[in-house]
Design a protein around this motif. Sequence first.
Motif, short mmCIF file in Angstrom:
data_model
loop_
_atom_site.label_atom_id
_atom_site.label_comp_id
_atom_site.label_asym_id
_atom_site.label_seq_id
_atom_site.Cartn_x
_atom_site.Cartn_y
_atom_site.Cartn_z
N ALA A 27 -7.24 -5.18 4.71
CA ALA A 27 -8.08 -4.83 3.61
C ALA A 27 -7.32 -5.87 2.53
O ALA A 27 -8.13 -6.43 1.86
N GLN A 28 -5.98 -5.90 2.65
CA GLN A 28 -5.23 -6.81 1.60
C GLN A 28 -5.56 -8.17 1.93
O GLN A 28 -5.27 -9.15 0.99
N ASN A 29 -5.86 -8.42 2.94
CA ASN A 29 -6.21 -9.89 3.67
C ASN A 29 -7.56 -10.15 3.79
O ASN A 29 -8.02 -11.15 4.48
N MET A 30 -8.48 -9.31 3.26
CA MET A 30 -9.80 -9.54 3.35
C MET A 30 -10.48 -10.95 3.24
O MET A 30 -11.34 -11.35 4.15
N LEU A 230 -9.79 5.80 1.94
CA LEU A 230 -10.84 4.92 1.07
C LEU A 230 -10.56 4.35 -0.33
O LEU A 230 -10.64 3.12 -0.26
N ILE A 231 -9.48 4.90 -0.88
CA ILE A 231 -8.79 4.29 -2.17
C ILE A 231 -7.89 3.10 -1.92
O ILE A 231 -8.11 2.20 -2.35
N SER A 232 -7.08 3.24 -0.73
CA SER A 232 -6.23 2.22 -0.22
C SER A 232 -7.10 1.09 0.21
O SER A 232 -6.52 -0.04 0.25
N VAL A 233 -8.20 1.07 0.76
CA VAL A 233 -9.01 0.05 1.25
C VAL A 233 -10.01 -0.53 -0.14
O VAL A 233 -10.02 -1.85 -0.17
N TRP A 234 -10.38 0.26 -0.85
CA TRP A 234 -11.57 -0.27 -1.74
C TRP A 234 -11.00 -0.25 -3.14
O TRP A 234 -11.84 -1.08 -4.11
N LEU A 235 -10.00 0.10 -3.63
CA LEU A 235 -9.56 0.40 -5.12
C LEU A 235 -9.44 -1.19 -5.66
O LEU A 235 -9.63 -1.24 -6.61
N PRO A 236 -8.76 -2.05 -4.55
CA PRO A 236 -8.50 -3.32 -5.25
C PRO A 236 -9.84 -4.07 -5.59
O PRO A 236 -10.19 -4.84 -6.67
N LYS A 237 -10.90 -3.90 -4.49
CA LYS A 237 -12.15 -4.37 -4.77
C LYS A 237 -13.12 -3.76 -6.12
O LYS A 237 -13.55 -4.24 -6.79
N TYR A 238 -12.59 -2.64 -6.40
CA TYR A 238 -13.14 -1.87 -7.41
C TYR A 238 -12.63 -2.56 -8.47
O TYR A 238 -13.27 -2.63 -9.73
N GLY A 239 -11.35 -2.79 -8.67
CA GLY A 239 -10.66 -3.09 -9.83
C GLY A 239 -11.18 -4.52 -10.34
O GLY A 239 -11.45 -4.93 -11.36
N GLU A 240 -11.38 -5.26 -9.15
CA GLU A 240 -11.63 -6.71 -9.15
C GLU A 240 -13.21 -6.85 -9.73
O GLU A 240 -13.61 -7.60 -10.76
N GLN A 241 -14.16 -6.17 -8.93
CA GLN A 241 -15.51 -6.39 -9.22
C GLN A 241 -16.27 -5.48 -10.28
O GLN A 241 -16.92 -6.06 -11.19
N VAL A 242 -15.77 -4.28 -10.45
CA VAL A 242 -16.54 -3.39 -11.19
C VAL A 242 -15.49 -3.47 -12.62
O VAL A 242 -16.26 -3.27 -13.64
N GLN A 252 -2.48 -5.28 -7.00
CA GLN A 252 -1.32 -4.63 -7.47
C GLN A 252 -1.38 -3.15 -7.42
O GLN A 252 -0.43 -2.30 -7.95
N LEU A 253 -2.87 -3.08 -7.70
CA LEU A 253 -3.14 -1.38 -7.94
C LEU A 253 -2.73 -0.49 -6.82
O LEU A 253 -2.38 0.68 -6.68
N ILE A 254 -2.51 -1.00 -5.60
CA ILE A 254 -2.21 -0.50 -4.55
C ILE A 254 -0.67 -0.13 -4.36
O ILE A 254 -0.18 0.95 -4.01
N SER A 255 0.12 -1.03 -5.21
CA SER A 255 1.35 -0.68 -5.28
C SER A 255 1.70 0.39 -6.43
O SER A 255 2.59 1.40 -6.09
#
Length: 404
Positions: A27-30, A230-242, A252-255
């Motif tokens: 997910a981090q290297n998507m 679900l959060i560990s996979v999609w939270l970065p995309k949520y932060g970036e796109q939404v 870095q949200l995952i950190s």
Amino acid sequence: MKNKYMPTAISLYINYFVHGMGAIIMAQNMDYLTKQLHTDTTGVAYVISALGIGRLLVLFVSGVLSDKFGRKPFVFTGMAIYALFFAGILIAPNVSVAFIFALLAGMANSILDSGTYPALMESFPETPGTANVIIKAFISAGQFALPLIISMLISNDLYYGYSFLLCIVIFIVNGLVLSRLKFPDHKVQAASAASSESSSDSKFRNKPNFWIEGICLILIGYTATATFYLISVWLPKYGEQVVQMSKTSSLQLISYYSIGSLLAVFVTSYLVKSLVRPVTFVLLYPFISFVALLVLWQVRTPLVCVISAFVIGFSAAGGVLQLALTTMSELFPSSKGKITGIVYTASSLATFSIPVITGILSKTSISNIILFDAIVTFVGVLLAIIVNMRYRRVINPVSAGVQA
């Protein structure tokens, strides 16, 4: 620290530091993988779903065999197959090949679980809840470290595969160390548990019912995993796109999520030693996660993303799954490998089904994924209420040794 199995336990925990990175590394290297595999984010989500399928294929069987043949062979087999996954993803030319290697990673995770969790409960029979929750600390440490490593690679324009190669190196070094260490005798432990279960008058006020509290705990294995996975996979995309955060900030949200998880492990491992029953956290933490997810879904700002990431990491990824397993083993103590297999089979169903469902939801709106997570978490809260009610009817409070 005087426990003779402490070096073995530390080595087992290190494996889960690598697993923490492995769980989110695709997910981090998507973005890199979409180019390498000639696909889109839905295709990568499909590959990630193979982790759950692989876990499901072998988890129950490996748990039963672990009870029969011992823990050590399964730990080493899991490490070897996991290393093969890290190497294989780097050379995968398309989604189909990547799917096969991800399938192996899921199988490796199951095999590793079937040897590690019972070995830790047998190494620390007086504090099995603490022993299991500490695994989550190392998983969280890996999930905290990986985004920082990837950010460094991006900043220096370095090959993304170095993060995969680092995992392989750690497995090799740790495997050499672990090969010289001793594991507890699982047969002696099983005989002791069976004896304790047969003289259950002092421990149980009523006989545990597998079809009520047992099934609820198994289903919590699904909901607890779904919440944090679900959060560990999609939270970065949520932060970036939404929320319109930068790519680096969203990763870095995952950190922050992992910092919350690490803190929860230390708090929880202390409390479950003598103050609070593990079953209490099986209810409390999902409720906190549910509230945080609703806030994250409704209030779309970078600050709320950071705070929610931390809170969800603390509550959802802080050991709910491990404490559900500990509670299950307390209620049904005679076959720890089998119990691990059952609970983690439900967990693997989550890691298989959640990427598929969220891959479809992502085509409508990333925010719908967060709402879906909140709904799943609320189901977990309802299940935990049933478990807590039944636990207080079944367990003799004197034998439990901790407060409600």
